[in-house]
Design an enzyme around this catalytic site. Structure first.
Site, PDB file in Angstrom:
ATOM      1  N   LYS A  60     -21.647 -17.316  -4.112  1.00 63.90           N
ATOM      2  CA  LYS A  60     -20.850 -16.778  -3.003  1.00 63.90           C
ATOM      3  C   LYS A  60     -21.748 -16.107  -1.975  1.00 63.90           C
ATOM      4  O   LYS A  60     -21.593 -16.295  -0.764  1.00 63.90           O
ATOM      5  CB  LYS A  60     -19.812 -15.779  -3.533  1.00 63.90           C
ATOM      6  CG  LYS A  60     -18.841 -15.267  -2.482  1.00 63.90           C
ATOM      7  CD  LYS A  60     -17.966 -14.160  -3.037  1.00 63.90           C
ATOM      8  CE  LYS A  60     -17.096 -14.627  -4.180  1.00 63.90           C
ATOM      9  NZ  LYS A  60     -16.197 -13.552  -4.664  1.00 63.90           N
ATOM     10  N   THR A 147      -6.911  -1.530  -4.326  1.00 62.21           N
ATOM     11  CA  THR A 147      -5.613  -0.959  -4.681  1.00 62.21           C
ATOM     12  C   THR A 147      -5.634  -0.583  -6.161  1.00 62.21           C
ATOM     13  O   THR A 147      -5.854  -1.431  -7.022  1.00 62.21           O
ATOM     14  CB  THR A 147      -4.494  -1.975  -4.407  1.00 62.21           C
ATOM     15  OG1 THR A 147      -4.550  -2.367  -3.032  1.00 62.21           O
ATOM     16  CG2 THR A 147      -3.124  -1.370  -4.701  1.00 62.21           C
ATOM     17  N   LEU A 179      -4.576  -5.089   4.514  1.00 60.87           N
ATOM     18  CA  LEU A 179      -4.757  -6.422   5.071  1.00 60.87           C
ATOM     19  C   LEU A 179      -3.575  -7.335   4.755  1.00 60.87           C
ATOM     20  O   LEU A 179      -3.041  -7.317   3.656  1.00 60.87           O
ATOM     21  CB  LEU A 179      -6.028  -7.071   4.526  1.00 60.87           C
ATOM     22  CG  LEU A 179      -7.357  -6.365   4.794  1.00 60.87           C
ATOM     23  CD1 LEU A 179      -8.508  -7.293   4.440  1.00 60.87           C
ATOM     24  CD2 LEU A 179      -7.464  -5.922   6.238  1.00 60.87           C
ATOM     25  N   ASN A 243       3.681  -1.515  -0.629  1.00 59.60           N
ATOM     26  CA  ASN A 243       3.948  -2.811  -1.251  1.00 59.60           C
ATOM     27  C   ASN A 243       5.264  -2.811  -2.021  1.00 59.60           C
ATOM     28  O   ASN A 243       5.999  -3.801  -2.016  1.00 59.60           O
ATOM     29  CB  ASN A 243       2.794  -3.204  -2.170  1.00 59.60           C
ATOM     30  CG  ASN A 243       1.614  -3.771  -1.400  1.00 59.60           C
ATOM     31  OD1 ASN A 243       1.689  -3.999  -0.205  1.00 59.60           O
ATOM     32  ND2 ASN A 243       0.516  -4.000  -2.096  1.00 59.60           N
ATOM     33  N   GLN A 286      13.622 -12.392   5.443  1.00 54.62           N
ATOM     34  CA  GLN A 286      13.781 -13.838   5.413  1.00 54.62           C
ATOM     35  C   GLN A 286      14.006 -14.271   3.964  1.00 54.62           C
ATOM     36  O   GLN A 286      13.073 -14.245   3.151  1.00 54.62           O
ATOM     37  CB  GLN A 286      12.544 -14.543   6.001  1.00 54.62           C
ATOM     38  CG  GLN A 286      12.418 -14.418   7.508  1.00 54.62           C
ATOM     39  CD  GLN A 286      12.047 -13.011   7.973  1.00 54.62           C
ATOM     40  OE1 GLN A 286      11.180 -12.367   7.407  1.00 54.62           O
ATOM     41  NE2 GLN A 286      12.727 -12.537   9.000  1.00 54.62           N
ATOM     42  N   GLY A 288      14.502 -16.607   0.747  1.00 53.15           N
ATOM     43  CA  GLY A 288      13.858 -17.856   0.392  1.00 53.15           C
ATOM     44  C   GLY A 288      13.337 -17.838  -1.022  1.00 53.15           C
ATOM     45  O   GLY A 288      14.019 -17.398  -1.952  1.00 53.15           O
ATOM     46  N   GLY A 292       4.757 -13.624  -3.343  1.00 56.76           N
ATOM     47  CA  GLY A 292       3.711 -13.946  -4.300  1.00 56.76           C
ATOM     48  C   GLY A 292       2.400 -13.407  -3.785  1.00 56.76           C
ATOM     49  O   GLY A 292       2.357 -12.432  -3.044  1.00 56.76           O
ATOM     50  N   CYS A 295      -1.351  -9.500  -4.314  1.00 54.26           N
ATOM     51  CA  CYS A 295      -1.064  -8.069  -4.200  1.00 54.26           C
ATOM     52  C   CYS A 295       0.319  -7.673  -4.699  1.00 54.26           C
ATOM     53  O   CYS A 295       0.431  -6.967  -5.705  1.00 54.26           O
ATOM     54  CB  CYS A 295      -1.238  -7.628  -2.744  1.00 54.26           C
ATOM     55  SG  CYS A 295      -2.939  -7.691  -2.159  1.00 54.26           S
TER      56      CYS A 295
END
Length: 475
Positions: A60, A147, A179, A243, A286, A288, A292, A295
Site C-alpha cells: 500500500k 471511531t 468523513l 452515527n 430515503q 430502501g 451499510g 461505519c
C-alpha cells in the site's frame, strides 16, 4: 466550548505554541493509510502541511508513493500526485522515521467489530500507539481520530505513559473524523465542524495549529467552521452519537416502508411530506435497502456494547431494533424477487433455482469502491444462496466484491449483467443505473421485472417501458 471560526467576533485566546520539531507549522503524521488516513494525509498536504503517512502494509505504501490511491474517492488521486510532486507528502513503513518526523501524530487505524461480540476491536489502536510511543524521542501530541468506545482516550494515555519516559511530556488528545465516502475530500478541506478533546492548553494550541490550514481556507471562502473544544469523553461520543442518530433516522423511514406496504401507502410521498417539517428535514429519509459500509453498522453495535459495560445499556436498547430493521430490508428484497418471479417462499426461504438475476450495484453507496457490509452485495449473496444465477455489475466495486464473494458471477458492464436476466435488482443508486434507458434494457432482458431496492428509478418511466416494477414501501 464552541468557537465559530472565522467570525467577526474576536477569537477566544488559544495559546500559540512552537512545534517541538522547530518547524513553522506542526509536521503531521497519519498512522494507518486506509480510507481515513490516506484521505487525511493527502488533503492536509494540500492545505500546505508537511505530511508523512505510515502503514505496516508495504504494498500500500509503495502504491501511494507511486501516486496510486488504493481506494476510489473522487478527486483524491489528483491531489496525491500534486502533493507528492510538491514534496509536502510522503509515505513510509518506518516507525522510527515517523516518530522523528511528526509533531502531531493522528491515529487513523481501523476499529472493526470484534469477532467474539458487538464491541470494537482496539488491537490496531493499541499496536500503533504502543509502537509509536516506544520510538518517540521528543515531546509530541498523539491524537486519536479513529471511531472508538468512550474511555479509549484515557486508556491511550495510560499506554503512552507506560511506553514513553515521563520527561518527554508526550500528550494525548482526541479529534473524531466525520468523513462521508464519496465526499471525503471536501469533508476534510471544508468540514462542517471540528471537535477536539484536550486536557491542556499546549494540546489545544497544537491542535489549533494543526487545523489552521482548514480555518484559513474557510476565511478565504467566507465560511465558518465551528470549533468545539471539549473533554475526552464528549469528543469520543460525538461520532458514535451522530452515527446512531443517522442510523435511527434511516431505519425509521424503512420501518414506515414496512407499514406502507401493509397499508397500501407510498413511503416516498410520506418521506417527502414529513421532510418538509424543519424539525425533521429530508436528509436520510430515503427508504430502501438500508445502511451499510464500514461505519454505521459496527459503530451502533459497539456503542450498545460500551453502554452496557458502563451500566447504561437500557439507554441504547432502541439501537438493537434499528439494527434489526436494517437487516430486514435485505431479506425483503429477496421476498420481492420471489414474488416477481412467481416463486413461493417456504420455511427455508424461496427457491430461485433456474432463474437468472441481474444485480446492479455491489458497493454500500455510490461514488466509492467500498463493499464492506454492503447491503447490495449481501442481497446478491442471498439470491445466490436461494439458487439464482446472479450476475453482478458495479462501476467501481467489482474487484473488491469479487474478493469478498467469489462465488457470484461478475459482469463487465450493466448491459452484460442485464442480458438474459429474468429479473433486475437495482441495489446501489449509481447515476448510471438511475439514468439507464428502460426501453434499451428491456430489449436485453429475458423478463421485464425490476426490484428498485433504493427507490431511485422513475417508476412511471419503467412501467411505460413494459417493466413490472416493485419499489420498497411503494404500492
Amino acid at each position: 466550548m464552541t468557537i465559530p471560526y472565522p467570525n467577526t467576533q474576536p477569537m477566544p485566546a488559544i495559546a500559540a505554541v512552537t512545534p517541538p520539531s522547530g518547524a513553522a507549522r506542526p509536521r503531521v503524521t497519519f498512522l494507518g493509510t486506509g480510507y481515513l488516513g490516506a484521505t487525511y494525509a493527502i488533503c492536509y498536504a494540500e492545505l500546505g502541511y508537511e505530511v508523512l503517512g505510515f502503514d505496516v502494509d508495504a504494498d500500500k505504501i509503495a502504491k501511494l508513493n507511486a501516486g496510486e490511491v488504493p481506494i476510489h474517492e473522487p478527486g483524491l488521486d489528483e491531489l496525491l500526485r500534486r502533493n507528492l510532486a510538491a514534496g509536502r507528502l510522503r509515505f513510509s513503513t518506518d516507525m522510527q522515521e515517523t516518530a522523528d518526523f511528526g509533531d502531531v501524530h493522528f491515529i487513523c487505524v481501523g476499529t472493526p467489530q470484534r469477532a467474539d461480540g458487538m464491541g470494537a476491536d482496539l488491537s490496531y489502536v493499541e499496536a500503533s500507539v504502543t509502537s509509536l510511543a516506544q520510538h518517540l524521542t521528543r515531546k509530541a501530541l498523539i491524537v486519536g481520530k479513529s471511531t472508538v468506545p468512550v474511555g479509549t482516550a484515557e486508556w491511550v494515555e495510560q499506554l503512552v505513559g507506560k511506553h514513553t519516559p515521563t520527561d518527554l511530556g508526550v500528550e494525548v488528545a482526541w479529534s473524531p473524523e466525520f468523513l462521508q465516502e464519496g465526499f471525503a475530500v471536501d469533508d476534510v478541506l471544508r468540514p462542517n465542524r471540528i471537535v477536539v478533546g484536550v486536557k491542556s492548553e499546549w494540546a489545544n494550541g497544537m491542535l489549533f495549529a494543526a487545523h489552521k490550514g482548514v480555518f484559513d481556507l474557510a476565511a478565504t471562502e467566507d465560511r465558518e467552521v465551528p470549533l468545539v473544544v471539549t473533554d475526552f469523553a464528549t469528543a469520543e461520543l460525538v461520532k458514535v452519537a451522530a452515527n446512531a442518530f443517522l442510523a435511527t433516522k434511516i431505519s425509521f423511514i424503512n420501518a414506515m416502508a414496512e407499514v406502507c406496504e401493509a397499508a397500501g401507502g407510498d413511503v416516498t410521498q410520506l418521506a417527502r411530506s414529513i421532510g418538509y417539517d424543519p424539525r425533521i428535514g429530508n436528509r436520510f429519509l430515503q427508504a430502501g435497502l438500508g445502511f451499510g459500509g464500514a461505519c454505521l453498522p459496527k459503530d451502533i453495535r459497539a456503542f450498545q456494547a460500551r453502554a452496557q459495560e458502563l451500566g447504561a445499556g437500557e439507554a441504547l436498547r432502541f439501537l438493537h431494533e434499528v439494527d434489526l430493521i436494517n437487516q430486514r430490508r435485505r431479506s425483503r428484497v429477496v421476498q420481492l424477487a420471489a414474488e416477481l418471479l412467481g416463486r413461493r417462499s417456504g420455511p427455508a426461504g424461496p427457491d430461485l433455482s433456474g432463474t437468472r438475476v441481474a444485480v446492479l450495484g455491489a458497493t454500500f453507496k455510490p461514488n466509492t469502491d467500498d463493499v464492506r457490509d454492503a447491503p447490495a452485495l449481501a442481497v446478491a449473496s442471498l439470491l445466490g444462496k436461494a439458487g439464482a444465477d446472479v450476475h453482478v455489475f458495479d462501476p467501481q466495486g467489482i474487484e473488491n466484491a469479487r474478493r469478498a464473494v467469489p462465488e457470484l458471477t461478475y459482469a463487465e458492464s450493466m448491459n452484460d449483467a442485464v442480458r438474459g436476466a429474468d429479473l433486475v435488482c437495482v441495489l446501489t443508486e449509481w447515476a448510471e443505473f438511475r439514468n439507464a434507458d428502460p426501453v434499451a434494457l428491456g430489449e436485453l432482458a429475458n423478463g421485464r421485472k425490476v426490484v428498485d431496492g433504493r427507490n431511485c428509478l422513475d417508476s412511471t418511466l419503467w412501467t411505460q417501458a413494459g417493466w413490472e416494477y416493485r419499489g420498497m414501501g411503494r404500492p
